[in-house]
Design a protein around this motif. Structure first.
Motif, mmCIF file in Angstrom:
data_model
loop_
_atom_site.group_PDB
_atom_site.id
_atom_site.type_symbol
_atom_site.label_atom_id
_atom_site.label_comp_id
_atom_site.label_asym_id
_atom_site.label_seq_id
_atom_site.Cartn_x
_atom_site.Cartn_y
_atom_site.Cartn_z
ATOM 1 N N ILE B 23 0.839 -1.208 0.000
ATOM 2 C CA ILE B 23 0.000 0.000 0.000
ATOM 3 C C ILE B 23 0.873 1.256 0.000
ATOM 4 O O ILE B 23 0.612 2.215 -0.735
ATOM 5 N N ALA B 24 1.923 1.222 0.814
ATOM 6 C CA ALA B 24 2.827 2.369 0.902
ATOM 7 C C ALA B 24 3.372 2.716 -0.473
ATOM 8 O O ALA B 24 3.455 3.888 -0.851
ATOM 9 N N ASN B 25 3.708 1.696 -1.227
ATOM 10 C CA ASN B 25 4.213 1.909 -2.573
ATOM 11 C C ASN B 25 3.184 2.528 -3.490
ATOM 12 O O ASN B 25 3.475 3.458 -4.227
ATOM 13 N N ILE B 26 1.964 1.970 -3.414
ATOM 14 C CA ILE B 26 0.906 2.471 -4.285
ATOM 15 C C ILE B 26 0.658 3.957 -4.010
ATOM 16 O O ILE B 26 0.658 4.778 -4.920
ATOM 17 N N TRP B 40 0.664 11.003 4.750
ATOM 18 C CA TRP B 40 0.973 9.581 4.681
ATOM 19 C C TRP B 40 2.247 9.257 5.465
ATOM 20 O O TRP B 40 2.285 8.355 6.311
ATOM 21 N N VAL B 41 3.295 10.038 5.210
ATOM 22 C CA VAL B 41 4.563 9.788 5.899
ATOM 23 C C VAL B 41 4.403 9.969 7.405
ATOM 24 O O VAL B 41 4.865 9.150 8.195
ATOM 25 N N VAL B 42 3.673 11.035 7.778
ATOM 26 C CA VAL B 42 3.488 11.281 9.208
ATOM 27 C C VAL B 42 2.730 10.128 9.857
ATOM 28 O O VAL B 42 3.110 9.629 10.919
ATOM 29 N N SER B 43 1.645 9.655 9.197
ATOM 30 C CA SER B 43 0.907 8.551 9.827
ATOM 31 C C SER B 43 1.784 7.305 9.966
ATOM 32 O O SER B 43 1.741 6.617 10.978
ATOM 33 N N LEU B 44 2.564 7.024 8.935
ATOM 34 C CA LEU B 44 3.429 5.839 9.022
ATOM 35 C C LEU B 44 4.474 5.988 10.122
ATOM 36 O O LEU B 44 4.766 5.046 10.856
ATOM 37 N N LEU B 45 5.019 7.212 10.237
ATOM 38 C CA LEU B 45 6.026 7.445 11.280
ATOM 39 C C LEU B 45 5.417 7.224 12.663
ATOM 40 O O LEU B 45 6.030 6.603 13.534
ATOM 41 N N ILE B 46 4.196 7.730 12.832
ATOM 42 C CA ILE B 46 3.526 7.527 14.122
ATOM 43 C C ILE B 46 3.346 6.035 14.365
ATOM 44 O O ILE B 46 3.629 5.514 15.445
ATOM 45 N N LEU B 47 2.926 5.347 13.313
ATOM 46 C CA LEU B 47 2.719 3.899 13.427
ATOM 47 C C LEU B 47 3.978 3.195 13.927
ATOM 48 O O LEU B 47 3.940 2.416 14.883
ATOM 49 N N ILE B 48 5.126 3.452 13.280
ATOM 50 C CA ILE B 48 6.320 2.694 13.700
ATOM 51 C C ILE B 48 6.826 3.169 15.051
ATOM 52 O O ILE B 48 7.402 2.405 15.809
ATOM 53 N N ALA B 49 6.557 4.445 15.373
ATOM 54 C CA ALA B 49 6.950 4.930 16.705
ATOM 55 C C ALA B 49 6.162 4.177 17.771
ATOM 56 O O ALA B 49 6.717 3.748 18.788
ATOM 57 N N VAL B 50 4.877 3.967 17.517
ATOM 58 C CA VAL B 50 4.039 3.234 18.462
ATOM 59 C C VAL B 50 4.535 1.791 18.591
ATOM 60 O O VAL B 50 4.479 1.185 19.651
ATOM 61 N N CYS B 51 5.045 1.238 17.486
ATOM 62 C CA CYS B 51 5.538 -0.138 17.504
ATOM 63 C C CYS B 51 6.896 -0.261 18.189
ATOM 64 O O CYS B 51 7.451 -1.348 18.282
ATOM 65 N N GLY B 52 7.468 0.854 18.598
ATOM 66 C CA GLY B 52 8.730 0.773 19.335
ATOM 67 C C GLY B 52 9.950 1.167 18.536
ATOM 68 O O GLY B 52 11.078 0.957 18.967
ATOM 69 N N CYS B 53 9.768 1.716 17.353
ATOM 70 C CA CYS B 53 10.926 2.191 16.593
ATOM 71 C C CYS B 53 11.032 3.711 16.713
ATOM 72 O O CYS B 53 11.247 4.407 15.715
ATOM 73 N N GLY B 54 10.831 4.243 17.887
ATOM 74 C CA GLY B 54 10.827 5.683 18.091
ATOM 75 C C GLY B 54 12.061 6.379 17.568
ATOM 76 O O GLY B 54 11.989 7.391 16.880
ATOM 77 N N LYS B 55 13.224 5.775 17.869
ATOM 78 C CA LYS B 55 14.499 6.384 17.496
ATOM 79 C C LYS B 55 14.606 6.520 15.977
ATOM 80 O O LYS B 55 14.930 7.586 15.454
ATOM 81 N N LYS B 95 10.125 10.200 -2.343
ATOM 82 C CA LYS B 95 9.191 9.159 -2.762
ATOM 83 C C LYS B 95 9.444 7.819 -2.064
ATOM 84 O O LYS B 95 8.526 7.030 -1.871
ATOM 85 N N ILE B 96 10.715 7.546 -1.766
ATOM 86 C CA ILE B 96 10.987 6.227 -1.187
ATOM 87 C C ILE B 96 10.790 6.197 0.326
ATOM 88 O O ILE B 96 10.908 5.156 0.951
ATOM 89 N N PHE B 97 10.457 7.357 0.905
ATOM 90 C CA PHE B 97 10.322 7.363 2.367
ATOM 91 C C PHE B 97 9.281 6.386 2.928
ATOM 92 O O PHE B 97 9.565 5.689 3.894
ATOM 93 N N PRO B 98 8.085 6.342 2.346
ATOM 94 C CA PRO B 98 7.104 5.394 2.897
ATOM 95 C C PRO B 98 7.654 3.956 2.941
ATOM 96 O O PRO B 98 7.489 3.251 3.931
ATOM 97 N N CYS B 99 8.328 3.526 1.857
ATOM 98 C CA CYS B 99 8.901 2.173 1.830
ATOM 99 C C CYS B 99 9.973 2.030 2.892
ATOM 100 O O CYS B 99 10.072 1.004 3.576
ATOM 101 N N LEU B 100 10.783 3.068 2.995
ATOM 102 C CA LEU B 100 11.865 3.051 3.975
ATOM 103 C C LEU B 100 11.304 2.873 5.382
ATOM 104 O O LEU B 100 11.831 2.125 6.199
ATOM 105 N N ILE B 101 10.199 3.574 5.649
ATOM 106 C CA ILE B 101 9.616 3.538 6.991
ATOM 107 C C ILE B 101 9.094 2.129 7.313
ATOM 108 O O ILE B 101 9.414 1.547 8.345
ATOM 109 N N ILE B 102 8.309 1.577 6.386
ATOM 110 C CA ILE B 102 7.787 0.230 6.614
ATOM 111 C C ILE B 102 8.939 -0.788 6.643
ATOM 112 O O ILE B 102 8.951 -1.733 7.432
ATOM 113 N N GLY B 103 9.920 -0.555 5.780
ATOM 114 C CA GLY B 103 11.097 -1.432 5.754
ATOM 115 C C GLY B 103 11.766 -1.458 7.115
ATOM 116 O O GLY B 103 12.135 -2.525 7.625
#
Lengths: 462, 227
Positions: B23-26, B40-55, B95-103
């Protein structure tokens, strides 16, 4: 289960025969030591039992039969054998399929398709029986060699095999980790499992083994009862090329914190990692032509000290002086050389000669030949460094250091996994450097070796 | 149990992460609107921060802001030639940030075992799963090796381009040896067993997985309609 080797001979591809006519029967619950010099064929016997030969090793020539009970190993797939035989190998770095401890422990059982509820139960038993609570949930890259080896043993134990096959499991371990492994073997043995162990280090097996099989040039040359083995005289065991049977005590005087008339002095050295202090205020000194041994428990900071001395790690405080000149890390990199535990990391070139030329391009061929001659490497001048034996690689690394006129040579565990004769060869190299007036520091937990070469020993501990 | 779940942090099913990656790619490559992209980037960042990748989330946020700054404040005042180059660079890097974040989330919070279990659920063939998991296993190992080799070079006065050349031999050597030893260990532990393998990782889509994917899909669709 009974292990039976019946007139087994084996030859690796393009090599002379490694094992010839081995007849051996190991009773259920027996603990058997396979000993002998490097290359005698003891590892090959372990591979016959766990099925790596003939199923994994390709191109070899095998004759005779190996069986456990009525199961002929050559005719049974390894994954079936995995139910009965568990293997622990030499290198703690490369026997994990997963990156975290929990997955690794479950790996064998998951492969066998065991019901998840039963796996959980078995894992709990394993964790309790081997006291490995502290390892759980951890990443294997954060573990010491000893912890990794403990985990390797535990993951095999979890599969509940009848037979344990251990191939030089202590090659990279220090005394504390060896003691842990010893306890694990005792546990397995007390549960009636068969343990077959190929080892150079013998002292920790003293009261564990039932028999010792001494192998020489691919043949069983002698079988000792535990008692007979431990009653061998010093000269007998040395002539057999075996390492010490007793736990060696350090006979070298330890040095206090004095810095009299030295060439290399370390004053009040402290190092930290991410603000966490590793060691505090170490002071010692070494003269030219002197060998200083550094010993200490795991985690006392031997590795950090080595890295700091040769300029790879910046000190938090303290002074390191060479010939009365204070050296910064970068300068230390220039005047020090570290012979690493895995010497494969420090050979880069395509021939022995080019390897020498790489870091000292201004040397003439004659000069290089002379140094190669001194380290018995001249006949291999055109050989690829990676085609050399372990000892030769180590000497080549030392030769490059000598050619670039390094004053300080630091050896990090130079004798790990070596038999008696190869240990003597390393002693020879160090004595030669000593005669050259080098400053030599050896970090090791091999006391038998340190006793042979050191002038003094510095003990670091928290 | 993975360490993330133990600490009571949100941990998504690996399958959620993989779908999210798609989805991030699309979203990233179909959207032109900068506001959609930032949201989109902000929501994904919040998501991974909540998952414990805050740093990592912070680092990525800073990098993303730099890209934006470059594009909207610095590029316009640059000389024409430089501006074109930088504009392309900044746009594509963004453009590659969303993938990078999920990656990042995938690499940091998914164990090899969870990944293989997920792929097995999708009936990906064993022949593909094993090499894939070995590859994942291999990256940190190689990183460790390269560290040692670079240390060794420092004693040998090797500099510049020669460094790269000198990496090759020891890396190849250790890769071959490690591959051999690793497979020997795996084989003796029954990796070749053709039985159906089990896993003690319980793989279940939780409410949070459903919510997360729903949000992703809705975001994707809404962004498509309004922009």
């Amino acid at each position: 289960m009974v292990i039976k080797l019946n007139n087994v001979s084996f030859q690796y591809e393009n090599q002379p025969e490694t094992l010839s006519g081995i007849d051996l029967e190991i009773a259920p619950g027996e603990c058997v030591l396979l000993c002998g010099e490097s290359g005698c064929g003891k590892t090959t016997i372990t591979k016959l039992i766990n099925g790596l030969i003939p199923h994994f090793v390709e191109g070899g020539v095998l004759s005779g039969t190996t069986a456990i009970d009525n199961i002929n190993i050559a005719e049974t797939e390894i994954y079936r054998l995995a139910q009965y035989v568990g293997s622990v190998f030499q290198n703690p770095k490369s026997q994990f399929f997963n990156i975290d401890a929990d997955s690794e422990l479950a790996f064998g059982l998951e492969n066998a398709g065991v019901d998840p509820a039963m796996i959980r139960e078995r894992l709990e038993q394993t964790i309790k029986a081997l006291h490995i609570e502290s390892l759980m949930g951890r990443n294997i890259f954060s573990m010491s060699g000893g912890e990794k080896q403990t985990l390797a043993f535990a993951s095999v134990y979890a599969m509940n095999p009848d037979i344990f096959v251990l191939d030089e499991p202590t090659a990279n371990l220090d005394a504390d980790a060896i003691e842990l492994l010893r306890q694990q073997i005792i546990k397995a043995k007390s549960e009636g499992r068969t343990v077959v162990i190929a080892e150079h280090r013998l002292y920790f097996l003293v009261d564990l083994i039932d028999r010792a099989i001494y192998i020489e040039n691919g043949k069983i040359s002698k079988i000792f009862s535990a008692n007979e083995l431990w009653q061998l005289s010093e000269s007998e065991r040395i002539s057999m090329g075996l390492r010490s049977l007793k736990k060696s005590e350090l006979l070298i005087p330890t040095v206090g914190s004095s810095t009299d008339t030295p060439d290399l002095t370390v004053e009040n050295l402290s190092c930290a990692f991410d603000k966490k202090e590793i060691f505090h205020s170490l002071t010692f000194s070494v003269r030219s032509g002197e060998v200083l041994g550094i010993v200490g428990h795991n985690g006392a900071g031997k590795t950090t000290l080595t890295r700091c001395l040769c300029g790879l790690h910046k000190e938090k405080s303290g002074i390191i002086r060479l010939d009365e000149k204070v050296l910064k890390p970068k300068q230390r990199q220039k005047s020090c050389f570290c012979v690493m535990q895995d010497v494969n990391h420090q050979l880069f070139s395509d021939s022995v000669y080019n390897e020498c030329l790489l870091s000292s391009p201004n040397r003439t061929e004659e000069e290089i030949d002379k140094v190669l001659q001194a380290f018995d490497l001249l006949p291999f001048k055109e050989r690829h460094p990676m085609a050399l034996s372990g000892g030769q690689k180590q000497r080549l690394a030392v030769a490059t250091a000598v050619l670039s006129e390094k004053k300080v040579l630091i050896f990090d565990e130079p004798t790990s996994g070596l038999d008696y004769r190869r240990m003597l060869e390393v002693s020879g190299v160090i004595n030669q450097l000593k005669a050259h007036g080098k400053i030599i520091i050896v970090v090791s937990h091999d006391f038998e070796f340190l006793n042979q070469i050191c002038d003094k020993v510095y003990y670091i501990d928290k | 149990m993975s360490s993330a779940a133990k600490k009571g942090r949100l941990n998504f099913d690996p399958r959620t992460k993989l779908i999210l990656l798609v989805i991030a790619n699309i979203v990233a490559f179909t959207q032109q609107s900068i506001w959609v992209e930032i949201a989109w980037v902000v929501s994904l960042l919040i998501l991974i921060a909540v998952c414990g990748c805050g740093k990592s989330a912070c680092k990525l946020a800073v990098a993303f802001s730099i890209c934006l700054l470059l594009q909207y404040y610095i590029v316009p005042v640059m000389p024409q030639v430089l501006a074109t180059t930088f504009l392309i660079l900044a746009t594509y890097a963004r453009k590659i940030f969303p993938c990078l974040i999920i990656g990042t989330l995938l690499v940091q919070k998914t164990s090899v075992r969870e990944m293989t279990a997920a792929l097995r659920k999708w009936h990906v063939p064993q022949g593909l799963i094993i090499p894939l998991s070995v590859t994942i296993r291999y990256f940190p190992a190689i990183k460790e090796e390269i560290g040692y080799i670079r240390d060794a070079m420092k004693f040998r006065d090797i500099h510049g381009i020669q460094k790269l050349e000198c990496l090759v031999v020891p890396i190849m050597m250790s890769a071959t040896a490690t591959a051999e030893e690793l497979s020997a260990a795996a084989v003796t532990r029954g990796i070749e067993n053709p039985n159906k393998k089990t896993s003690i990782v319980t793989m279940r889509f939780g409410v949070h997985d459903v919510l997360c994917l729903a949000f992703g899909i809705i975001f994707c669709v809404v962004a498509f309609i309004i922009v």
